[in-house]
Design a protein around this motif. Structure first.
Motif, PDB file in Angstrom:
ATOM      1  N   ALA A 159       6.046   9.835  58.410  1.00  0.00           N
ATOM      2  CA  ALA A 159       6.674   8.513  58.484  1.00  0.00           C
ATOM      3  C   ALA A 159       6.094   7.580  57.430  1.00  0.00           C
ATOM      4  O   ALA A 159       6.833   6.875  56.737  1.00  0.00           O
ATOM      5  CB  ALA A 159       6.498   7.920  59.881  1.00  0.00           C
ATOM      6  N   LEU A 160       4.772   7.580  57.266  1.00  0.00           N
ATOM      7  CA  LEU A 160       4.144   6.700  56.281  1.00  0.00           C
ATOM      8  C   LEU A 160       4.529   7.113  54.860  1.00  0.00           C
ATOM      9  O   LEU A 160       4.854   6.262  54.024  1.00  0.00           O
ATOM     10  CB  LEU A 160       2.626   6.699  56.449  1.00  0.00           C
ATOM     11  CG  LEU A 160       1.870   5.779  55.483  1.00  0.00           C
ATOM     12  CD1 LEU A 160       2.365   4.344  55.587  1.00  0.00           C
ATOM     13  CD2 LEU A 160       0.379   5.858  55.744  1.00  0.00           C
ATOM     14  N   ALA A 161       4.539   8.402  54.597  1.00  0.00           N
ATOM     15  CA  ALA A 161       4.922   8.886  53.263  1.00  0.00           C
ATOM     16  C   ALA A 161       6.369   8.515  52.949  1.00  0.00           C
ATOM     17  O   ALA A 161       6.683   8.047  51.846  1.00  0.00           O
ATOM     18  CB  ALA A 161       4.722  10.401  53.174  1.00  0.00           C
ATOM     19  N   ASN A 162       7.253   8.704  53.910  1.00  0.00           N
ATOM     20  CA  ASN A 162       8.664   8.352  53.716  1.00  0.00           C
ATOM     21  C   ASN A 162       8.826   6.845  53.516  1.00  0.00           C
ATOM     22  O   ASN A 162       9.584   6.409  52.654  1.00  0.00           O
ATOM     23  CB  ASN A 162       9.514   8.815  54.901  1.00  0.00           C
ATOM     24  CG  ASN A 162       9.721  10.320  54.896  1.00  0.00           C
ATOM     25  OD1 ASN A 162       9.731  10.942  53.855  1.00  0.00           O
ATOM     26  ND2 ASN A 162       9.881  10.894  56.073  1.00  0.00           N
ATOM     27  N   LEU A 163       8.102   6.056  54.303  1.00  0.00           N
ATOM     28  CA  LEU A 163       8.190   4.602  54.177  1.00  0.00           C
ATOM     29  C   LEU A 163       7.749   4.155  52.789  1.00  0.00           C
ATOM     30  O   LEU A 163       8.416   3.355  52.142  1.00  0.00           O
ATOM     31  CB  LEU A 163       7.332   3.934  55.257  1.00  0.00           C
ATOM     32  CG  LEU A 163       7.279   2.407  55.193  1.00  0.00           C
ATOM     33  CD1 LEU A 163       8.675   1.812  55.304  1.00  0.00           C
ATOM     34  CD2 LEU A 163       6.358   1.872  56.276  1.00  0.00           C
ATOM     35  N   ARG A 164       6.629   4.686  52.323  1.00  0.00           N
ATOM     36  CA  ARG A 164       6.149   4.314  50.981  1.00  0.00           C
ATOM     37  C   ARG A 164       7.162   4.695  49.910  1.00  0.00           C
ATOM     38  O   ARG A 164       7.407   3.939  48.978  1.00  0.00           O
ATOM     39  CB  ARG A 164       4.804   4.982  50.704  1.00  0.00           C
ATOM     40  CG  ARG A 164       3.672   4.325  51.456  1.00  0.00           C
ATOM     41  CD  ARG A 164       2.318   4.783  50.954  1.00  0.00           C
ATOM     42  NE  ARG A 164       1.273   3.966  51.537  1.00  0.00           N
ATOM     43  CZ  ARG A 164       0.220   4.452  52.163  1.00  0.00           C
ATOM     44  NH1 ARG A 164       0.052   5.750  52.276  1.00  0.00           N
ATOM     45  NH2 ARG A 164      -0.688   3.642  52.666  1.00  0.00           N
ATOM     46  N   LYS A 165       7.754   5.864  50.051  1.00  0.00           N
ATOM     47  CA  LYS A 165       8.749   6.325  49.073  1.00  0.00           C
ATOM     48  C   LYS A 165       9.960   5.389  49.053  1.00  0.00           C
ATOM     49  O   LYS A 165      10.398   4.951  47.986  1.00  0.00           O
ATOM     50  CB  LYS A 165       9.176   7.763  49.407  1.00  0.00           C
ATOM     51  CG  LYS A 165      10.193   8.353  48.428  1.00  0.00           C
ATOM     52  CD  LYS A 165      10.588   9.764  48.822  1.00  0.00           C
ATOM     53  CE  LYS A 165      11.513   9.686  50.021  1.00  0.00           C
ATOM     54  NZ  LYS A 165      12.113  10.928  50.438  1.00  0.00           N
ATOM     55  N   HIS A 166      10.490   5.061  50.223  1.00  0.00           N
ATOM     56  CA  HIS A 166      11.657   4.175  50.300  1.00  0.00           C
ATOM     57  C   HIS A 166      11.324   2.792  49.734  1.00  0.00           C
ATOM     58  O   HIS A 166      12.124   2.209  49.013  1.00  0.00           O
ATOM     59  CB  HIS A 166      12.157   4.033  51.735  1.00  0.00           C
ATOM     60  CG  HIS A 166      12.550   5.328  52.382  1.00  0.00           C
ATOM     61  ND1 HIS A 166      13.178   6.367  51.709  1.00  0.00           N
ATOM     62  CD2 HIS A 166      12.401   5.760  53.658  1.00  0.00           C
ATOM     63  CE1 HIS A 166      13.395   7.362  52.547  1.00  0.00           C
ATOM     64  NE2 HIS A 166      12.930   7.028  53.729  1.00  0.00           N
ATOM     65  N   CYS A 167      10.139   2.281  50.055  1.00  0.00           N
ATOM     66  CA  CYS A 167       9.747   0.952  49.575  1.00  0.00           C
ATOM     67  C   CYS A 167       9.589   0.944  48.058  1.00  0.00           C
ATOM     68  O   CYS A 167      10.017  -0.003  47.398  1.00  0.00           O
ATOM     69  CB  CYS A 167       8.449   0.506  50.240  1.00  0.00           C
ATOM     70  SG  CYS A 167       8.666   0.011  51.962  1.00  0.00           S
ATOM     71  N   GLU A 168       8.982   1.987  47.514  1.00  0.00           N
ATOM     72  CA  GLU A 168       8.804   2.046  46.060  1.00  0.00           C
ATOM     73  C   GLU A 168      10.152   2.110  45.348  1.00  0.00           C
ATOM     74  O   GLU A 168      10.323   1.558  44.277  1.00  0.00           O
ATOM     75  CB  GLU A 168       7.936   3.248  45.665  1.00  0.00           C
ATOM     76  CG  GLU A 168       6.458   2.979  45.759  1.00  0.00           C
ATOM     77  CD  GLU A 168       6.011   1.796  44.888  1.00  0.00           C
ATOM     78  OE1 GLU A 168       6.226   1.823  43.659  1.00  0.00           O
ATOM     79  OE2 GLU A 168       5.459   0.833  45.445  1.00  0.00           O
TER      80      GLU A 168
END
Length: 100
Positions: free
Chosen positions: A26-35
């Protein structure tokens, strides 16, 4: 103090319970979407409910991982590992960047 940002900074809070595979994903996906869609305009706060279980009550967290958008208002929540980018963008009301 005036800020130079023409758009406000998104404040996102991710509730997890330890370093489970789902929480890490979830954290990895969130960072990817935010970037990709909010580059330079977001803050992510990760709250581990194994460490601070009392913090779940404030945002009425019933399942984990849960992402809470604090700013901009209104508050929005998404439950799960955030792997479905379209669902995350719709859930957070992020307009995808169309620069190609």
């Amino acid at each position: 103090m005036a800020e130079e940002n023409d758009e406000e900074t998104w404040e996102l809070r991710l509730y997890v319970a330890g370093q489970t595979p789902k929480s890490v994903t979830a954290l990895a996906n969130l960072r990817k979407h935010c970037e990709q869609h909010l580059k330079g305009r977001y803050k992510i706060e990760v709250i581990d409910l194994l460490v601070n279980p009392q913090l779940a009550e404030g945002d009425q967290i019933l399942a984990i991982p849960t992402l809470v958008r604090k700013v901009p208002e209104p508050i929005r929540k998404i439950i799960g590992d955030l792997s479905n980018e379209e669902r995350v963008l719709v859930g957070l009301d992020v307009r995808p960047l169309t620069s190609k």
